[in-house]
Design an enzyme around this catalytic site. Structure first.
Site, PDB file in Angstrom:
ATOM      1  N   CYS A   1      18.856  59.179  20.924  1.00 26.81           N
ATOM      2  CA  CYS A   1      18.027  60.574  21.162  1.00 26.81           C
ATOM      3  C   CYS A   1      18.316  61.472  22.063  1.00 26.81           C
ATOM      4  O   CYS A   1      18.254  62.390  22.392  1.00 26.81           O
ATOM      5  CB  CYS A   1      16.981  60.138  20.463  1.00 26.81           C
TER       6      CYS A   1
ATOM      7  N   HIS B   1      11.497  63.218  14.393  1.00 20.73           N
ATOM      8  CA  HIS B   1      12.263  64.771  15.000  1.00 20.73           C
ATOM      9  C   HIS B   1      12.094  65.356  13.574  1.00 20.73           C
ATOM     10  O   HIS B   1      12.017  66.550  13.631  1.00 20.73           O
ATOM     11  CB  HIS B   1      13.962  64.739  15.003  1.00 20.73           C
TER      12      HIS B   1
ATOM     13  N   SER C   1      12.655  59.317  25.157  1.00 19.76           N
ATOM     14  CA  SER C   1      14.433  58.934  25.741  1.00 19.76           C
ATOM     15  C   SER C   1      14.644  59.869  26.891  1.00 19.76           C
ATOM     16  O   SER C   1      15.214  59.058  28.271  1.00 19.76           O
ATOM     17  CB  SER C   1      15.129  57.502  25.236  1.00 19.76           C
TER      18      SER C   1
ATOM     19  N   CYS D   1      13.148  55.661  15.453  1.00 18.74           N
ATOM     20  CA  CYS D   1      12.080  56.052  15.143  1.00 18.74           C
ATOM     21  C   CYS D   1      12.071  57.158  13.760  1.00 18.74           C
ATOM     22  O   CYS D   1      12.259  58.511  13.963  1.00 18.74           O
ATOM     23  CB  CYS D   1      11.512  57.073  16.181  1.00 18.74           C
TER      24      CYS D   1
ATOM     25  N   CYS E   1      17.950  59.438  14.984  1.00 22.33           N
ATOM     26  CA  CYS E   1      17.624  57.927  14.571  1.00 22.33           C
ATOM     27  C   CYS E   1      17.257  57.538  13.552  1.00 22.33           C
ATOM     28  O   CYS E   1      15.708  58.522  13.341  1.00 22.33           O
ATOM     29  CB  CYS E   1      16.274  57.851  16.120  1.00 22.33           C
TER      30      CYS E   1
ATOM     31  N   CYS F   1      15.514  54.881  22.954  1.00 20.81           N
ATOM     32  CA  CYS F   1      16.274  55.161  21.878  1.00 20.81           C
ATOM     33  C   CYS F   1      17.438  55.794  22.541  1.00 20.81           C
ATOM     34  O   CYS F   1      16.946  57.525  22.461  1.00 20.81           O
ATOM     35  CB  CYS F   1      15.302  56.030  21.238  1.00 20.81           C
TER      36      CYS F   1
ATOM     37  N   ARG G   1       7.678  56.528  21.090  1.00 19.88           N
ATOM     38  CA  ARG G   1       8.089  56.635  22.266  1.00 19.88           C
ATOM     39  C   ARG G   1       7.735  57.437  23.197  1.00 19.88           C
ATOM     40  O   ARG G   1       8.015  57.582  24.402  1.00 19.88           O
ATOM     41  CB  ARG G   1       9.649  56.812  22.145  1.00 19.88           C
TER      42      ARG G   1
ATOM     43  N   GLU H   1      18.042  50.946  20.802  1.00 13.44           N
ATOM     44  CA  GLU H   1      18.538  52.022  19.723  1.00 13.44           C
ATOM     45  C   GLU H   1      19.985  52.715  20.844  1.00 13.44           C
ATOM     46  O   GLU H   1      19.358  53.085  21.700  1.00 13.44           O
ATOM     47  CB  GLU H   1      17.752  53.561  18.650  1.00 13.44           C
TER      48      GLU H   1
END
Lengths: 314, 545
Positions: free
Chosen positions: B527, B68, B480, B64, B61, B524, B457, B14
Site C-alpha cells: 500500500c 481501499h 503505512s 487489509c 493489499c 503494509c 493500520r 505485507e
C-alpha cells in the site's frame, strides 16, 4: 475404509486438532473443486493421510509483485493449521515465517539446496522485467534474479493467482514495471491457478493430485481442466434467468432482489473460465454473483484491460 | 559512528520492506525505513471509468482487503454528491467491522506474537500448569489435555527436523522472557487462531461474496440485496458471536498476560508526539456521529478538530523529482530520471513523507485510542484506564510499542461491540420493509472528491478528480505511508524511524527488539509505495555490516 481403520484414521486426525466433522466438510469442499463425486472423498483422504505419514513435502513460497491476497486466500482453507504443521513443510513464506533478514535468506538458500529437484514452488505475484527488474526487490535481489535462481530447481511450480500466472494488476496498462507472469518472465512452464484471489480449494486439489501422482491436464493457458474447463456462465445458478431474458438493469432493483441475470450490468461470466459457482469461497459461503455483483473475469489473462469497463457489456 | 545493521526482508508483514539502524552502546541511535516494490496503480487509473477504481485499488493489499475499495467508492460518492441508503451504510460498516476483527487477531497471533513468544521453549511447559495459567487469565475453561496435545503436536513437528515457518527464528534469545507455560498457552492459541480467522473471514463472504477481495461494493451502495434477509443476518451473527468470544476469552487475556511480562516495553518504541485519526463508523447516514472519533493530537492528549486541507506530501528524501510539498489533489508522482542511490544521508526510500500541518504524525490503533481518550470518549476511557490499572502503568506507557499493541486489542473490543447494534438496525429496517441498498446517480462531467476512512493500520484517504466522466487524477495517502515515510526537508524523521531510536539491542546479529517495534505498527508496504525508479538496479548487502 474398514470400520477399525476408519476409527484409527479419525483418532490420528483428532490428535492433530481436526475433528471428523471438520474433515468431512473439508473433503466435500475439495471434491466440489475437483469436480469429483463424494465417493472420491476417500481418495482425497488417503492422499492427505499418506502425505502426513512420511516426511512432509517441502514447499517454497515466493512473493513478488503482489498484494498478499493469494496467501490470505490460502490461509482461509479450513484446517490450514493441519496443512502447515502436518501436511506440507512450508520452508519459506515471508508472510508467516518467524525468521527475518539474513536468517530468512538462509532459510530460502538451505531449502532450495537441500530439496533441489524435489520441492514444490508456489509463486504469488508477477515479476518486473523492465530495467533489469528494478521495480521489485527482496534482500537486495530483484524478483527476476530470485525467480531465475529458485524456480528452475523446483520439482513443479504453481503460479498462484492471476499475477503469477499472467501478470495481473501490476501488468495492467501502462504496466510501468514491465511485469509478467512467471512463464513469460523466465520461460519455465507452470501450473496456473488464476483468480484474484484464486480459490484455495483449487490449490489444495492441485497439491492433492500432485501428491497422488495423478496427471493434471491443463488448458491452453496452463489451467487445470478439473477447475477451469467450463465458464462461470455455464455453471451459474442464474443461468435460467439468462435463458428466459430476465435481466437486472439496475443494482438494488426488484429484479436484483429476485436474483435475475447480471449480464446487462457487465457480467463477464460468459468469457471467464473458473469454478466459482460450484466451489464457492470461504467454506461454500458465497461467490460474487451470489452477492449480486457481476463477474469481473478475474481468472482470465489481461482481464484488467480486456474486461474493463467492468460495468459495461463487452 | 555506531554499527550499522540492515534487515531485509522484514517478514511477517505485507510487502517488501528494508530497515537499517545505527547502533551505539547497545541502543539504536538512528534508523531508516525503505520500501522495495512498485506497481503503480495510481498511474493505471488515469483515463479509466471512476466506477472501476475500487476494484483496482482493492488490489493494493490483500491483507487489509476491502478498505481501499471502501475509500474509493466514498471518494467517487463525494465527488458525485451521492448519499447512500441506510442499509448500504450498515452493511459496509459490518464488513469494515469484520475486517478489524479478523485483521487484528491475525496480526496479534500470526504476525506479531513470535516477537514475544518463544515457540521452541513451549516444549518445556507443564500442561497442567499451563491449563491453570490459562484459567487464571481467562474465564474460559481449559484442560491440561488440550495443552498436552498441543505440546505433543509441536514436539512431533520440531523433532521431524522440518521446522517450516519456525526455521531460523531467534529462539532462545535473551529478550524472550515468558515462562514456558505462557509460551505454550500462546502457541496453542496461535494454532487455534489459524482456524478461527478462516471462520471470521466468512463474515465478509456472507454479504460480500468472498474474502479476500470481497466483491459487493458499487458506487451508490452495495449489491447484496438478495442476502439482506434474516437467514443471512443470523449466519453473520453466529460467526460474529464466535469471533467475539475468541476476542474476549483468548485474544485480550493473552495480550494482557504477555504484556504483564513485558512492561518495560511501555517505555520503548514511543517517541512520537503527533497522532492523526480520520475516525470511522458513521452511526447515521449524514455521517456526523462516528464510533471511532476523528482528530489530531499535536502533543500530549489535547485533540484538535481534523482539517484535511493541512495534509501535504514531502519528497525531499524520497526518490522523486524536486517539488514543493503539496496536497493530494495537486499530488504528482514523478520519479527522478536517471540512476538513484540508496543513501541514508540523502534520498533512501520510495515512500513519500506525508505531513499534517508540517508534522510527521503516527496513525493506527494507538492514534485512534489516544484521540478517543483525549476527547473523553467514555468507552475508550474505561477500557484504557482498566488496562493501565491492571498492568500498574501510567498514561505515559501508552506512547510505546506496548501501548500500540494494547491499543489494537482494545479497539477490537470497541468495534466488535458496535457490530451487534448494526445487526439489530438491519433487522429493524427489513421488518419495516426497507430493503433499499442502492442510490441511482449520474456521472458528472467534472468533479472532485475525497474518501476518508480509518482502517486497521490507520488513517486512509483517497482523492479523485473526474473529467469527462473519466479519472483525471487519483492519489491515495495510506497508513503505512504516514508511519513508514522517510525524513522531510527539515530533517524531521518519520514516525517509525523515530520510534526505533533508543531501542535496546542485546545482540546485533539477532535484532529481535527491532522487529517488535516494526511489527507493532503492522506494516503494509504494498500500500505504502507508489513509484520506484526504473533506471537503477543496485544490489545491497543484507548481512549485519
Amino acid at each position: 475404509m474398514q470400520k477399525t481403520e476408519e476409527k484409527e484414521f479419525y483418532d490420528r486426525l483428532e490428535k492433530k486438532g481436526v475433528t471428523r466433522r471438520d474433515f468431512l466438510k473439508y473433503c466435500t469442499g475439495l471434491a466440489a473443486s475437483m469436480g469429483i463425486s463424494a465417493t472420491g472423498v476417500v481418495q482425497v483422504a488417503n492422499a492427505i493421510e499418506r502425505a502426513a505419514s512420511g516426511p512432509r513435502p517441502p514447499v517454497v513460497w515466493l512473493h513478488f509483485g503482489e498484494c498478499t491476497g493469494c496467501s490470505e486466500a490460502f490461509l482461509r482453507t479450513p484446517n490450514v493449521g493441519a496443512i502447515i504443521l502436518e501436511t506440507i513443510s512450508v520452508e519459506y513464506h515471508e508472510t508467516i515465517m518467524a525468521a527475518a533478514g539474513h536468517q530468512a535468506e538462509k532459510s530460502l538458500h538451505e531449502a532450495v539446496e537441500a530439496h533441489k529437484g524435489k520441492f514444490i514452488c508456489i509463486v504469488e505475484g508477477s515479476i518486473a522485467t523492465s530495467y533489469n527488474g528494478a521495480y521489485g526487490k527482496v534482500g537486495g535481489r530483484t524478483f527476476l534474479e530470485i525467480a531465475r535462481a529458485v524456480i528452475p530447481k523446483a520439482a513443479a511450480t504453481i503460479a498462484l493467482g492471476t499475477c503469477a500466472a499472467y501478470g495481473g494488476i501490476p501488468a495492467a496498462a501502462p504496466n510501468p514495471g514491465g511485469y509478467k507472469g512467471v512463464t513469460d518472465a523466465i520461460g519455465v512452464s507452470t501450473i496456473n491457478l488464476p483468480g484474484c484471489p484464486p480459490n484455495p480449494l483449487n490449490l489444495l486439489s492441485t497439491i492433492v493430485k500432485y501428491l497422488n501422482k495423478e496427471a493434471i491436464e491443463l488448458d491452453e493457458y496452463g489451467r487445470p481442466l478439473f477447475a477451469f474447463a467450463e465458464t462461470v456462465h455455464d455453471r451459474c445458478p442464474r443461468l435460467k434467468h439468462f435463458e428466459n431474458d430476465e435481466f437486472v438493469e439496475e443494482f438494488g432493483s426488484k429484479e436484483a432482489e429476485l436474483g435475475y441475470c447480471l449480464y446487462n450490468l457487465g457480467c463477464k461470466g460468459p468469457e471467464t473460465y473458473n469454478n466459482c459457482p460450484t466451489a464457492k469461497f470461504n467454506e461454500g459461503t458465497s461467490f460474487p454473483i451470489q452477492a449480486g455483483h457481476p463477474c469481473i473475469g478475474c481468472s482470465e489473462p489481461g482481464f484488467w484491460d480486456t474486461m474493463t469497463p467492468f460495468y459495461e457489456e463487452i | 559512528m555506531g554499527k550499522r545493521i540492515m534487515i531485509d526482508p522484514i517478514t511477517r508483514i505485507e510487502g517488501h520492506l528494508r530497515i537499517e539502524v545505527e547502533i551505539e552502546n547497545n541502543r539504536v541511535k538512528d534508523a531508516w525505513c525503505s520500501g522495495q516494490m512498485f506497481r503503480g496503480i495510481e498511474m493505471m487509473l488515469k483515463g479509466r471509468d471512476p466506477r472501476d477504481a475500487h476494484h483496482f485499488v482493492q488490489r493494493s493489499c490483500g491483507v487489509c482487503t476491502y478498505v481501499h475499495a471502501l475509500s474509493s467508492v466514498r471518494a467517487v460518492e463525494d465527488a458525485c454528491k451521492i448519499t447512500i441508503p441506510d442499509n448500504a451504510r450498515i452493511i459496509r460498516n459490518l464488513i469494515h467491522g469484520a475486517q478489524f476483527q479478523h485483521d487484528h487477531i491475525v496480526h496479534f497471533y500470526h504476525l506479531h506474537a513470535l516477537d514475544w513468544v518463544d515457540i521452541v521453549d513451549a516444549l518445556r511447559a507443564d500442561p497442567v500448569k499451563t491449563a491453570k495459567l490459562s484459567e487464571n487469565v481467562s474465564g474460559r475453561p481449559a484442560s491440561a489435555e488440550y495443552f498436552k496435545t498441543t505440546r505433543e503436536r509441536l514436539k512431533t513437528f520440531v523433532e521431524s527436523g522440518q521446522l517450516g515457518p519456525f526455521n531460523n527464528g531467534y529462539w532462545g534469545h535473551s529478550a524472550y522472557v515468558l515462562p514456558p507455560e505462557a509460551n505454550l498457552m500462546a502457541a496453542a492459541h496461535y494454532i487455534e487462531a489459524l482456524k478461527l480467522q478462516a471462520k471470521a473471514a466468512r463474515m465478509h463472504a456472507v454479504f460480500g461474496g468472498k474474502n479476500p477481495h470481497p466483491q459487493f461494493l458499487v458506487v451508490g451502495g452495495v449489491t447484496s440485496i438478495k442476502d439482506l434477509n434474516s437467514d443471512r443476518i443470523t449466519e453473520f451473527e453466529e460467526i460474529w458471536k464466535e469471533t467475539k468470544a475468541f476476542v474476549d476469552e483468548v485474544y485480550i487475556p493473552d495480550l494482557m498476560a504477555i504484556a504483564s511480562f513485558y512492561k518495560d516495553w511501555g517505555g520503548i518504541g514511543g517517541n512520537n508526539q503527533a497522532f492523526l485519526a480520520y475516525g470511522d463508523y458513521a452511526e447515521n447516514s449524514s455521517e456526523t456521529r462516528l464510533v471511532m472519533p476523528s482528530g489530531f493530537i499535536r502533543k500530549g492528549l489535547k485533540v484538535e478538530d481534523l482539517n484535511v486541507d493541512l495534509i501535504t506530501e514531502d519528497v525531499t528524501r524520497a526518490w522523486y523529482e524536486k517539488s514543493r510539498p503539496s496536497h493530494p489533489y495537486a499530488g504528482k508522482t514523478e520519479p527522478i530520471k536517471g540512476a538513484v542511490r540508496y543513501n541514508t544521508d540523502d534520498k533512501y526510500s520510495w515512500v513519500k513523507a506525508p505531513r499534517y500541518d508540517g508534522l510527521a504524525a503516527e496513525v493506527g490503533p494507538l492514534a485512534r485510542i489516544l484521540v478517543a481518550y483525549g476527547k473523553g470518549d467514555s468507552t475508550a476511557m474505561r477500557l484504557v484506564n482498566k488496562t493501565l490499572k491492571k498492568l500498574g502503568l501510567g498514561t505515559d506507557a501508552l506512547f510505546s510499542t506496548l501501548g500500540r499493541t494494547a491499543a489494537r486489542g482494545l479497539e477490537t473490543i470497541v468495534i466488535g461491540d458496535a457490530m451487534e447494534g448494526w445487526l439489530d438496525e438491519l433487522r429493524v429496517n427489513i421488518s419495516r420493509g426497507d430493503k433499499k441498498t442502492y442510490q441511482s446517480w449520474t456521472m458528472p462531467d467534472k468533479a472532485k472528491g475525497c474518501g476518508l476512512n480509518d482502517v486497521p493500520r490507520g488513517a486512509l484517504g483517497h482523492w479523485i478528480e473526474i473529467e469527462h466522466g473519466k479519472i483525471k487524477n487519483y492519489q491515495y495517502v495510506v497508513p503505512s505511508t504516514w508511519n513508514f515515510g522517510p525524513a522531510d526537508a527539515h530533517g524531521k524523521k518519520g514516525p517509525v524511524e523515530r520510534s526505533l531510536i533508543g531501542t535496546p539491542i542485546a545482540d546485533p546479529k539477532m535484532p529481535l527488539e527491532i522487529l517488535r517495534t516494526i511489527h507493532s505498527y503492522d506494516p503494509c508496504l504494498a500500500c505504502a509505495v507508489h513509484v520506484i525508479d526504473p533506471h537503477t538496479n543496485e544490489t545491497y548487502k543484507v548481512r549485519v555490516v
